[in-house]
Write an enzyme that holds these catalytic residues in place. Structure first.
Site, PDB file in Angstrom:
ATOM      1  N   ARG A 254       0.840  -1.218   0.000  1.00  0.00           N
ATOM      2  CA  ARG A 254       0.000   0.000   0.000  1.00  0.00           C
ATOM      3  C   ARG A 254       0.867   1.258   0.000  1.00  0.00           C
ATOM      4  NH1 ARG A 254      -1.959   2.308   4.397  1.00  0.00           N
ATOM      5  NH2 ARG A 254      -2.051   0.371   5.574  1.00  0.00           N
TER       6      ARG A 254
ATOM      7  N   TYR B 254     -17.977  13.202 -15.592  1.00  0.00           N
ATOM      8  CA  TYR B 254     -18.488  11.861 -15.314  1.00  0.00           C
ATOM      9  C   TYR B 254     -19.362  11.880 -14.045  1.00  0.00           C
ATOM     10  CZ  TYR B 254     -18.469   7.159 -13.455  1.00  0.00           C
ATOM     11  OH  TYR B 254     -18.854   5.976 -12.889  1.00  0.00           O
TER      12      TYR B 254
ATOM     13  N   ASP C 198      -9.046  15.868 -16.057  1.00  0.00           N
ATOM     14  CA  ASP C 198      -9.295  14.443 -16.288  1.00  0.00           C
ATOM     15  C   ASP C 198      -9.071  14.183 -17.777  1.00  0.00           C
ATOM     16  OD1 ASP C 198     -10.433  11.935 -16.810  1.00  0.00           O
ATOM     17  OD2 ASP C 198     -11.836  12.117 -15.135  1.00  0.00           O
TER      18      ASP C 198
ATOM     19  N   LYS D 272      -9.877   2.613 -18.922  1.00  0.00           N
ATOM     20  CA  LYS D 272     -10.302   2.865 -20.298  1.00  0.00           C
ATOM     21  C   LYS D 272      -9.152   2.600 -21.274  1.00  0.00           C
ATOM     22  CE  LYS D 272     -13.884   3.801 -18.043  1.00  0.00           C
ATOM     23  NZ  LYS D 272     -14.036   5.009 -17.262  1.00  0.00           N
TER      24      LYS D 272
HETATM   25  O1  7XF Z   1     -13.325   4.605 -11.302  1.00  0.00           O
HETATM   26  P1  7XF Z   1     -13.286   4.394 -12.779  1.00  0.00           P
HETATM   27  O2  7XF Z   1     -12.037   3.713 -13.251  1.00  0.00           O
HETATM   28  O3  7XF Z   1     -14.546   3.780 -13.290  1.00  0.00           O
HETATM   29  O4  7XF Z   1     -13.166   5.859 -13.460  1.00  0.00           O
HETATM   30  C1  7XF Z   1     -13.998   6.923 -13.148  1.00  0.00           C
HETATM   31  C2  7XF Z   1     -13.994   7.867 -14.303  1.00  0.00           C
HETATM   32  C3  7XF Z   1     -13.247   9.021 -14.196  1.00  0.00           C
HETATM   33  N1  7XF Z   1     -13.198   9.921 -15.220  1.00  0.00           N
HETATM   34  C4  7XF Z   1     -13.861   9.690 -16.355  1.00  0.00           C
HETATM   35  C5  7XF Z   1     -13.792  10.706 -17.459  1.00  0.00           C
HETATM   36  C6  7XF Z   1     -14.614   8.534 -16.523  1.00  0.00           C
HETATM   37  O5  7XF Z   1     -15.262   8.346 -17.680  1.00  0.00           O
HETATM   38  C7  7XF Z   1     -14.691   7.603 -15.474  1.00  0.00           C
HETATM   39  C8  7XF Z   1     -15.485   6.364 -15.581  1.00  0.00           C
HETATM   40  N2  7XF Z   1     -16.438   6.345 -16.601  1.00  0.00           N
HETATM   41  C9  7XF Z   1     -17.158   5.156 -16.994  1.00  0.00           C
HETATM   42  C10 7XF Z   1     -18.064   5.567 -18.160  1.00  0.00           C
HETATM   43  O6  7XF Z   1     -18.296   6.771 -18.356  1.00  0.00           O
HETATM   44  O7  7XF Z   1     -18.502   4.694 -18.883  1.00  0.00           O
HETATM   45  C11 7XF Z   1     -17.876   4.571 -15.821  1.00  0.00           C
HETATM   46  C12 7XF Z   1     -18.942   3.619 -16.034  1.00  0.00           C
HETATM   47  S1  7XF Z   1     -20.276   3.793 -14.838  1.00  0.00           S
END
Ligand code: 7XF
Length: 414
Positions: free
Chosen positions: A61, A114, A186, A211
């Site tokens: 950690r 998001y 982001d 992603k």
């Molecule tokens: O915690 P995660 O790895 O899911 O990431 C959160 C997150 C942070 N910034 C952006 C621009 C994101 O698109 C996301 C996660 N997005 C997915 C989506 O929009 O499909 C989450 C699915 S509910």
């Protein structure tokens, strides 16, 4: 020995960045240090490591060689001094923001972000006495007016999830710095291959590594890069003590995924342009009322084409569109698709499609969704790595079936 990366192209850094020390067996791929803890030679050594008097690992950690290799590689890709890895993208967003905030502070955030980032800021931060103003950051006057004496952080996504609105990072970073606030960007939708926010003044760059960075749909993870002292603060306060650190196995998979990021992004972007051309046909046919993709609506958004030229290397591979028939048409279209998967997330080899209002952006109140321009007929498509013709064929059959059912039942189209 760790080789210097100065002067390397991003394609090379994606493969060699953060190279680990030579493995004793000469393994090409750095071993996965799947261990929770590290054995000390002596009590004295353990104490020295905890006191920071001696370099070396203690407990995963607090630091792990595989995770560190990934942190170094993403920092090199973003052109930032240092990186920190988190269990999820939200772990990275939360650890980054909370490292710099205390009760009584204020945050200026883009209104198009998001859903869970919105929920974190709007629900949780307020509970701890941090106030948040959501603004349309493509409107610089509105953004400027939102600053207060106690504004500590500014947060934005560009292109924004879900409808790809662009924000001028350089202009917002100037405003933030005039107010002595840090700018957090982001960069999930772009990756450092297509946009490096640090070059435009961002202090911290966060990612959902779930992603494109990993790219294979088998990991949930997050990353943040920035100046060394800021990253140290994040690592040794919010990440260490709240504990959303990345598992070594996930780091190892992302290191593997990153090697093909440049070739994947190229194919994603080429496929997206082909799909956009098809969707423009559907717009001309009246099935789609508005298409969202950087550079597409040039007449109305000339600043967007400027940003596409100056800030981004390409438009990316996420496309959004409003269905003329609203919610009903959107759900019918999604339910008709066969190869394209109905799933949230993006940036995977598989093309993924979803309905933001009821899925990714359901944590926003209906009012907040309306303010951010996220309608009930909005659909978001992450264009994958399949052959573009096959993606278009699946979309075409779904649009045709929707059109036929609309004609047959005389429902739909408003
Ligand atoms: O915690 P995660 O790895 O899911 O990431 C959160 C997150 C942070 N910034 C952006 C621009 C994101 O698109 C996301 C996660 N997005 C997915 C989506 O929009 O499909 C989450 C699915 S509910």
């Amino acid at each position: 020995m760790h080789k210097p990366t100065a002067g390397w192209h991003a394609d090379t850094i994606a493969i060699h960045g953060g190279d680990a020390p030579q493995d004793p067996h000469g393994a090409l791929v750095a071993p996965l240090y799947q261990t929770s803890t590290f054995v000390f030679d002596s009590t004295h050594q353990g104490g020295q490591r905890f006191a920071g008097e001696e370099a070396g690992y203690i407990y995963s950690r607090l630091g792990n060689p595989t995770v560190n290799q990934l942190e170094q590689r993403i920092a090199e890709l973003e052109g930032m001094q240092a990186g920190a890895a988190a269990a999820t993208g939200m772990g990275a967003v939360a650890a980054t923001m909370m490292a710099f905030l205390q009760q009584g502070d204020h945050v200026v955030a883009s209104d198009a972000i998001y859903g869970c980032s919105f929920a974190l800021f709007d629900h949780l931060f307020r509970r701890f006495g941090v106030d948040v103003s959501f603004v349309d950051m493509s409107d610089l006057e509105q953004t400027k007016a939102a600053f207060r004496d106690n504004t500590q952080l500014v947060f934005l996504e560009t292109p924004a999830n879900p409808h790809l609105k662009l924000v001028d990072i350089a202009a917002v970073s100037k405003l933030a710095h005039q107010h002595k606030a840090r700018l957090v960007v982001d960069n999930t939708f772009m990756t450092p291959l297509l946009q490096r926010p640090g070059e435009f003044g961002a202090d911290l760059v966060v990612h959902s590594a779930t992603k494109y960075l990993n790219g294979h749909g088998d990991v949930v993870a997050g990353l943040v890069t920035g100046r060394s002292e800021d990253i140290e603060l994040i690592k040794f306060t919010t990440l260490k003590d709240m504990g959303a650190t990345m598992s070594p196995h996930d780091a190892w998979l992302i290191l593997r995924g990153l090697k093909t990021l440049p070739v994947r992004m190229q194919r994603h972007c080429e496929n997206a342009l082909a799909v956009v051309a098809f969707l423009q046909e559907m717009q001309q046919a009246g099935m789609i009322s508005r298409l969202y993709f950087p550079g597409v609506n040039q007449d109305e958004q000339s600043h967007e084409s400027d940003l596409l030229q100056t800030q981004m290397k390409a438009a990316g591979a996420v496309i959004a569109f409003d269905m003329t028939g609203g919610f009903r048409a959107a759900t019918r279209l999604l339910d008709q698709l066969s190869m394209i998967k109905l799933a949230v997330s993006l940036g995977d080899a598989e093309s993924l499609i979803q309905h933001p209002a009821s899925m990714t952006h359901s944590p926003l109140t209906p009012e907040a969704r309306a303010a951010a321009g996220i309608g009930d007929g909005l659909v978001r498509l992450s264009v994958g790595l399949e052959h573009a013709d096959d993606i278009i064929t699946d979309l075409r059959q779904a649009f045709t079936s929707l059109k036929n059912s609309a004609e047959n039942t005389a429902v739909n189209t408003d």
